[in-house]
Design a protein around this motif. Structure first.
Motif, PDB file in Angstrom:
ATOM      1  N   ASP A 146       0.852  -1.185   0.000  1.00 11.76           N
ATOM      2  CA  ASP A 146       0.000   0.000   0.000  1.00 11.76           C
ATOM      3  C   ASP A 146       0.886   1.233   0.000  1.00 11.76           C
ATOM      4  N   ASP A 147       0.267   2.389  -0.070  1.00 10.38           N
ATOM      5  CA  ASP A 147       1.022   3.638  -0.083  1.00 10.38           C
ATOM      6  C   ASP A 147       1.365   4.115   1.321  1.00 10.38           C
ATOM      7  N   ALA A 148       0.947   3.376   2.347  1.00  7.60           N
ATOM      8  CA  ALA A 148       1.219   3.762   3.731  1.00  7.60           C
ATOM      9  C   ALA A 148       2.471   3.082   4.290  1.00  7.60           C
ATOM     10  N   GLY A 149       3.209   2.398   3.436  1.00  5.73           N
ATOM     11  CA  GLY A 149       4.443   1.772   3.895  1.00  5.73           C
ATOM     12  C   GLY A 149       4.350   0.286   4.155  1.00  5.73           C
ATOM     13  N   GLY A 150       3.170  -0.301   4.007  1.00  8.63           N
ATOM     14  CA  GLY A 150       3.039  -1.745   4.193  1.00  8.63           C
ATOM     15  C   GLY A 150       3.794  -2.494   3.114  1.00  8.63           C
ATOM     16  N   ALA A 151       4.499  -3.550   3.513  1.00  8.03           N
ATOM     17  CA  ALA A 151       5.279  -4.310   2.537  1.00  8.03           C
ATOM     18  C   ALA A 151       5.394  -5.761   2.973  1.00  8.03           C
ATOM     19  N   PHE A 152       5.592  -6.630   1.998  1.00  5.04           N
ATOM     20  CA  PHE A 152       5.871  -8.043   2.239  1.00  5.04           C
ATOM     21  C   PHE A 152       7.323  -8.282   1.851  1.00  5.04           C
ATOM     22  N   THR A 153       8.056  -9.010   2.693  1.00  6.72           N
ATOM     23  CA  THR A 153       9.462  -9.295   2.416  1.00  6.72           C
ATOM     24  C   THR A 153       9.619 -10.703   1.864  1.00  6.72           C
ATOM     25  N   TYR A 154      10.318 -10.798   0.746  1.00  3.88           N
ATOM     26  CA  TYR A 154      10.712 -12.080   0.167  1.00  3.88           C
ATOM     27  C   TYR A 154      12.157 -12.332   0.578  1.00  3.88           C
ATOM     28  N   PRO A 155      12.425 -13.397   1.318  1.00  4.30           N
ATOM     29  CA  PRO A 155      13.817 -13.681   1.682  1.00  4.30           C
ATOM     30  C   PRO A 155      14.622 -14.102   0.457  1.00  4.30           C
ATOM     31  N   VAL A 156      15.928 -14.047   0.571  1.00  6.09           N
ATOM     32  CA  VAL A 156      16.809 -14.428  -0.540  1.00  6.09           C
ATOM     33  C   VAL A 156      16.444 -15.819  -1.054  1.00  6.09           C
ATOM     34  N   ARG A 157      16.131 -16.722  -0.155  1.00  4.74           N
ATOM     35  CA  ARG A 157      15.849 -18.112  -0.539  1.00  4.74           C
ATOM     36  C   ARG A 157      14.487 -18.288  -1.223  1.00  4.74           C
ATOM     37  N   ALA A 158      13.741 -17.187  -1.415  1.00  2.00           N
ATOM     38  CA  ALA A 158      12.428 -17.272  -2.068  1.00  2.00           C
ATOM     39  C   ALA A 158      12.543 -17.457  -3.575  1.00  2.00           C
ATOM     40  N   PHE A 159      13.736 -17.248  -4.130  1.00  2.00           N
ATOM     41  CA  PHE A 159      13.905 -17.257  -5.581  1.00  2.00           C
ATOM     42  C   PHE A 159      14.668 -18.501  -6.011  1.00  2.00           C
TER      43      PHE A 159
ATOM     44  N   ASP B  34       9.770 -23.520  -0.470  1.00  7.29           N
ATOM     45  CA  ASP B  34       9.399 -22.944   0.830  1.00  7.29           C
ATOM     46  C   ASP B  34       8.476 -21.745   0.674  1.00  7.29           C
ATOM     47  N   GLN B  35       8.765 -20.890  -0.309  1.00  5.21           N
ATOM     48  CA  GLN B  35       7.940 -19.702  -0.503  1.00  5.21           C
ATOM     49  C   GLN B  35       6.542 -20.086  -0.974  1.00  5.21           C
ATOM     50  N   GLN B  36       6.450 -21.048  -1.870  1.00  2.00           N
ATOM     51  CA  GLN B  36       5.139 -21.494  -2.350  1.00  2.00           C
ATOM     52  C   GLN B  36       4.310 -22.084  -1.203  1.00  2.00           C
ATOM     53  N   VAL B  37       4.927 -22.904  -0.382  1.00  2.00           N
ATOM     54  CA  VAL B  37       4.206 -23.485   0.757  1.00  2.00           C
ATOM     55  C   VAL B  37       3.761 -22.363   1.696  1.00  2.00           C
ATOM     56  N   HIS B  38       4.640 -21.408   1.958  1.00  2.00           N
ATOM     57  CA  HIS B  38       4.301 -20.279   2.831  1.00  2.00           C
ATOM     58  C   HIS B  38       3.074 -19.518   2.305  1.00  2.00           C
ATOM     59  N   PHE B  39       3.038 -19.277   0.989  1.00  2.00           N
ATOM     60  CA  PHE B  39       1.927 -18.534   0.404  1.00  2.00           C
ATOM     61  C   PHE B  39       0.613 -19.312   0.435  1.00  2.00           C
ATOM     62  N   HIS B  40       0.676 -20.604   0.663  1.00  2.00           N
ATOM     63  CA  HIS B  40      -0.538 -21.422   0.709  1.00  2.00           C
ATOM     64  C   HIS B  40      -0.987 -21.690   2.137  1.00  2.00           C
ATOM     65  N   GLN B  41      -0.767 -20.735   3.025  1.00  2.00           N
ATOM     66  CA  GLN B  41      -1.144 -20.878   4.424  1.00  2.00           C
ATOM     67  C   GLN B  41      -2.015 -19.706   4.863  1.00  2.00           C
ATOM     68  N   GLY B  42      -2.815 -19.950   5.896  1.00  2.00           N
ATOM     69  CA  GLY B  42      -3.512 -18.869   6.570  1.00  2.00           C
ATOM     70  C   GLY B  42      -4.782 -18.359   5.918  1.00  2.00           C
ATOM     71  N   TYR B  43      -5.346 -19.102   4.993  1.00  2.00           N
ATOM     72  CA  TYR B  43      -6.615 -18.705   4.380  1.00  2.00           C
ATOM     73  C   TYR B  43      -7.398 -19.972   4.051  1.00  2.00           C
ATOM     74  N   GLN B  44      -8.665 -19.808   3.755  1.00  2.00           N
ATOM     75  CA  GLN B  44      -9.486 -20.954   3.391  1.00  2.00           C
ATOM     76  C   GLN B  44      -9.063 -21.430   2.007  1.00  2.00           C
ATOM     77  N   PRO B  45      -8.496 -22.649   1.909  1.00  2.00           N
ATOM     78  CA  PRO B  45      -7.979 -23.098   0.615  1.00  2.00           C
ATOM     79  C   PRO B  45      -9.088 -23.420  -0.380  1.00  2.00           C
ATOM     80  N   ARG B  46      -8.799 -23.118  -1.623  1.00  2.00           N
ATOM     81  CA  ARG B  46      -9.685 -23.513  -2.712  1.00  2.00           C
ATOM     82  C   ARG B  46      -9.246 -24.903  -3.167  1.00  2.00           C
ATOM     83  N   GLU B  47     -10.044 -25.532  -4.000  1.00  2.00           N
ATOM     84  CA  GLU B  47      -9.703 -26.865  -4.507  1.00  2.00           C
ATOM     85  C   GLU B  47      -8.338 -26.851  -5.194  1.00  2.00           C
ATOM     86  N   ARG B  48      -8.074 -25.817  -5.990  1.00  2.00           N
ATOM     87  CA  ARG B  48      -6.787 -25.760  -6.701  1.00  2.00           C
ATOM     88  C   ARG B  48      -5.614 -25.572  -5.740  1.00  2.00           C
TER      89      ARG B  48
END
Length: 169
Positions: free
Chosen positions: A106-119, A135-149
């Protein structure tokens, strides 16, 4: 649906334009697994923010135009689509001296950090491609109601890598 040949065409155009990108989302998982495991409606690409003008110009040469109204929109992401309906979900990253990257949320300074090992890298149709790491893909698939895909994607990662890639709230 977004086909593998279209993914490779987009990546080649961006490479020729001198742009570094990494595949995320479902195509990123398929790149890690090394095969197409399901149909994809779009292609998620993370790119260096300073290369965005060159990336947009290269994509426009392929017929993509920026679509208004993506939620959430800039600065976190923006969407481009071609006349055939192929959509690119583009995520600008600001790389840090240590190799990590920030995605402004956002424009208020909020940011998500990708660690070096994310690439990392993977394979699509026998071609080595840059993508987000396991690891990054697994991390992104957490904390929300999963869809079938999402459950499908985690199951493919678990099968391919023998790791616990289960959904967690």
């Amino acid at each position: 649906m977004f086909e593998a040949t279209t993914v490779l065409t987009v990546l080649e155009a961006l490479r020729r334009a001198g742009c570094e990108v990494w595949i995320g989302g479902g195509w990123g998982i398929d790149a890690l697994v090394g095969r197409v495991t399901r149909p994809h409606g779009d292609l998620d690409l993370l790119h260096r923010a300073e290369q965005e003008p060159a990336a947009i110009a290269a994509l426009e040469e392929l017929g993509y135009t920026e679509r208004d109204g993506a939620v959430p929109g800039r600065p976190a992401r923006f969407v481009m689509a071609d006349p055939a309906g192929n959509e690119l979900d583009l995520h600008p990253l600001l790389f840090q001296p240590d190799g990590s990257a920030l995605q402004r949320l956002d424009d208020a300074g909020g940011a998500f950090t990708y660690p070096v090992r994310a690439f990392a890298s993977g394979v699509i149709e026998g071609v080595r491609v840059p993508c987000l790491s396991l690891d990054q893909q697994v991390h992104f698939h957490q904390g929300y109601q999963p869809r079938e895909r999402d459950l499908h994607d985690l199951a493919r990662l678990s099968e391919a890598f023998g790791v616990s890639a289960e959904w967690r709230s």
